[in-house]
Design an enzyme around this catalytic site. Structure first.
Site, PDB file in Angstrom:
ATOM      1  N   HIS A 122      23.542 -52.526   3.102  1.00  0.00           N
ATOM      2  CA  HIS A 122      24.595 -53.500   2.537  1.00  0.00           C
ATOM      3  C   HIS A 122      25.853 -52.622   1.957  1.00  0.00           C
ATOM      4  O   HIS A 122      25.750 -51.545   1.452  1.00  0.00           O
ATOM      5  CB  HIS A 122      24.013 -54.538   1.774  1.00  0.00           C
ATOM      6  CG  HIS A 122      24.952 -55.433   1.454  1.00  0.00           C
ATOM      7  ND1 HIS A 122      25.947 -55.576   0.639  1.00  0.00           N
ATOM      8  CD2 HIS A 122      25.184 -56.928   1.925  1.00  0.00           C
ATOM      9  CE1 HIS A 122      26.772 -56.626   0.526  1.00  0.00           C
ATOM     10  NE2 HIS A 122      26.270 -57.382   1.232  1.00  0.00           N
ATOM     11  N   ASP A 199      18.054 -51.289  -3.795  1.00  0.00           N
ATOM     12  CA  ASP A 199      18.843 -52.508  -3.576  1.00  0.00           C
ATOM     13  C   ASP A 199      17.863 -53.474  -3.549  1.00  0.00           C
ATOM     14  O   ASP A 199      17.564 -53.846  -2.388  1.00  0.00           O
ATOM     15  CB  ASP A 199      20.060 -52.419  -2.527  1.00  0.00           C
ATOM     16  CG  ASP A 199      20.581 -53.669  -2.353  1.00  0.00           C
ATOM     17  OD1 ASP A 199      20.200 -54.597  -2.648  1.00  0.00           O
ATOM     18  OD2 ASP A 199      21.752 -53.636  -1.227  1.00  0.00           O
ATOM     19  N   GLN A 202      17.371 -58.297  -1.408  1.00  0.00           N
ATOM     20  CA  GLN A 202      16.542 -59.487  -0.764  1.00  0.00           C
ATOM     21  C   GLN A 202      15.184 -59.196  -1.025  1.00  0.00           C
ATOM     22  O   GLN A 202      14.333 -60.002  -0.752  1.00  0.00           O
ATOM     23  CB  GLN A 202      16.602 -59.084   0.800  1.00  0.00           C
ATOM     24  CG  GLN A 202      18.024 -59.291   1.360  1.00  0.00           C
ATOM     25  CD  GLN A 202      18.783 -60.605   1.450  1.00  0.00           C
ATOM     26  OE1 GLN A 202      18.024 -61.532   1.325  1.00  0.00           O
ATOM     27  NE2 GLN A 202      19.905 -60.776   1.315  1.00  0.00           N
ATOM     28  N   LYS A 225      20.372 -65.289  -5.109  1.00  0.00           N
ATOM     29  CA  LYS A 225      19.645 -65.149  -3.691  1.00  0.00           C
ATOM     30  C   LYS A 225      18.110 -65.585  -4.112  1.00  0.00           C
ATOM     31  O   LYS A 225      17.246 -65.659  -3.143  1.00  0.00           O
ATOM     32  CB  LYS A 225      19.621 -64.190  -3.363  1.00  0.00           C
ATOM     33  CG  LYS A 225      20.926 -63.763  -2.823  1.00  0.00           C
ATOM     34  CD  LYS A 225      20.810 -62.348  -1.994  1.00  0.00           C
ATOM     35  CE  LYS A 225      22.200 -61.679  -1.828  1.00  0.00           C
ATOM     36  NZ  LYS A 225      23.166 -62.121  -0.827  1.00  0.00           N
ATOM     37  N   CYS A 366      28.268 -57.725   6.027  1.00  0.00           N
ATOM     38  CA  CYS A 366      28.500 -56.494   5.241  1.00  0.00           C
ATOM     39  C   CYS A 366      27.682 -55.269   5.562  1.00  0.00           C
ATOM     40  O   CYS A 366      27.104 -54.813   4.407  1.00  0.00           O
ATOM     41  CB  CYS A 366      28.436 -57.176   3.727  1.00  0.00           C
ATOM     42  SG  CYS A 366      29.362 -58.323   3.190  1.00  0.00           S
TER      43      CYS A 366
END
Ligand code: 7TS
Length: 411
Positions: A122, A199, A202, A225, A366
């Protein structure tokens, strides 16, 4: 399928209609919907506790501070951190990665050092490193992808070479759902003494994550999220790295003493939390992790695998539809990117919205370097969460058939 359908009643927004039809929400990778328990926790905080934290010597402020710190402890437990002090509240994943890039990278990276990323990242795990590379003279290098857009481990030790100081990789792609194999990537980083930044935007909402066993030094993620509010996220870091990392932002709350020309920082994690923090949001974040912990993250992941299997099966019925990303369900999550013939992804999203009440995402998500790798300007993306049902997928498929008719795709 693991039956989580009773959960839907907890989500007021999922009861609403769009254009006279029940809403089918398939954009949870962008942001999840919120259960009543989270909405209520935030409202209740404002009704009964609201005050600034770590400041007032009065009861209410103490209660607000306790609520804020209790939320930190919940988030720490949720990811298996050994202490709440390893959890920094941030604005979200983007801010967390920027903290590491500026707080750690800016002070440690030198001309000729390497920062290794993957092509599927991302933008929030690319641009901060580009900025820091520009400041320090470090260079960027990328792990390439295989044909099904998984990380290619073939040239691991060539890319993660002796100059490498940082390896920053996503825990799960927001575009293809691909879950990069972290253990070999982290092992390559360890061989050359590089730090590993994950990261988790998700991965943390969609799979069990335990920092005690995950071979990483930093993990950034966003509350919004994972059923929580916008405006807050967390950065977990190994204690010794947090200790040596400089704050990327200065201001109130993050100091132990301030002189005219120099200051001393508050202990971790407070030295990274300049200014009045997002207190109500932290309380909501705590309620969100309570909610997820009650379902159990293994059950969340099982549901995601089941719904993704169902969705991939049903999407395969549609002529001209191409799904991008791994088909192995063990190596992917519930973000499904696709194209349908030559229909522009934005047109597809508009038709699905107008004709079927189905909300999907269209665009580059993104992740422009990944789009280039896929040779498409954009994709349509359906993404799932705990409240997604087979009925939702069926309505998506009906809408996609309707789009084929409208755009005159035949056969
Ligand atoms: N990393 C990944 C893998 C993401 O999916 C996102 C947001 C971010 C970082 C940034 O998170 P933020 O909370 O700081 O914005 N992904 C998406 C998406 O897929 N559609 O909208 C936001």
């Amino acid at each position: 399928m693991n039956d989580l359908s009773s959960l839907r009643a907890d989500f007021p927004l999922l009861q609403r209609t769009v254009g006279g039809r029940p809403l089918v929400y398939l954009d949870s990778a962008a942001t999840s919907q919120k259960p009543e328990q989270v909405i209520e926790a935030i409202a209740d905080y404002y009704r009964t506790i609201n005050a600034n934290v770590h400041r007032g010597a009065y009861r209410l402020s103490e209660e607000a501070t306790n609520a804020y710190e209790a939320a930190r402890a919940k988030v720490a437990t949720f990811i298996g951190a050994s202490s709440p002090s390893e959890v920094v509240f941030t604005r979200g994943t983007t801010a967390g990665i920027n903290h590491v890039a500026y707080g750690w990278g800016l002070n440690r990276l030198r001309q000729g050092d390497r920062i290794v990323l993957t092509v599927m990242e991302h933008h929030s795990n690319i641009v901060p490193w580009q900025l820091v590379a520009r400041h320090t003279g470090a260079e960027l290098a990328y792990l390439r992808l295989t044909e099904d857009y998984q990380v290619d481990l073939g040239d691991l030790d060539e890319v993660i070479d002796g100059r490498t100081k940082v390896v920053a990789v996503t825990g799960m792609s927001n575009v293809t759902g691909a879950i990069p194999p972290l253990p070999p990537i982290a092992a390559a980083a360890r061989r050359v003494g590089a730090i590993v930044v994950v990261d988790g935007a998700q991965a943390v909402p969609h799979s069990p994550v335990d920092v005690a066993t995950m071979d990483a030094d930093f993990l950034a993620f966003s509350a919004h999220k994972m059923l929580g509010p916008t405006g807050i996220g967390a950065l977990w870091g190994r204690r010794e790295l947090l200790e040596e990392m400089e704050p990327a932002e200065g201001g109130g709350e993050m100091i132990s003493d301030v002189g005219l020309y120099e200051s001393r920082w508050a202990p971790v994690p407070h030295k990274f939390e300049a200014g009045t923090p997002p207190i109500a949001q932290a309380v909501g974040f705590g309620a969100a992790v309570d909610y997820l912990a009650k379902i159990g993250m293994p059950a969340v992941r099982d549901h995601e695998i089941a719904i993704t299997r169902y969705a991939l099966g049903r999407l395969a019925e549609i002529p001209d539809l191409r799904v991008y990303g791994p088909s192995d369900l063990a190596a992917r999550g519930g973000a499904v990117s696709f194209t349908l013939g030559d229909i522009h992804a934005h047109d597809l999203a508009t038709i699905l919205d107008e004709e079927a009440g189905v909300a999907i995402r269209a665009g580059h998500h993104c992740a422009k370097p990944l789009m280039r790798e896929m040779h498409v300007p954009s994709t349509a993306r359906a993404s799932f969460y705990v409240y997604t049902t087979e009925d939702d997928i069926d309505l998506l498929v009906t809408g996609l058939h309707r789009a084929r008719e409208i755009f005159g795709l035949v056969g």
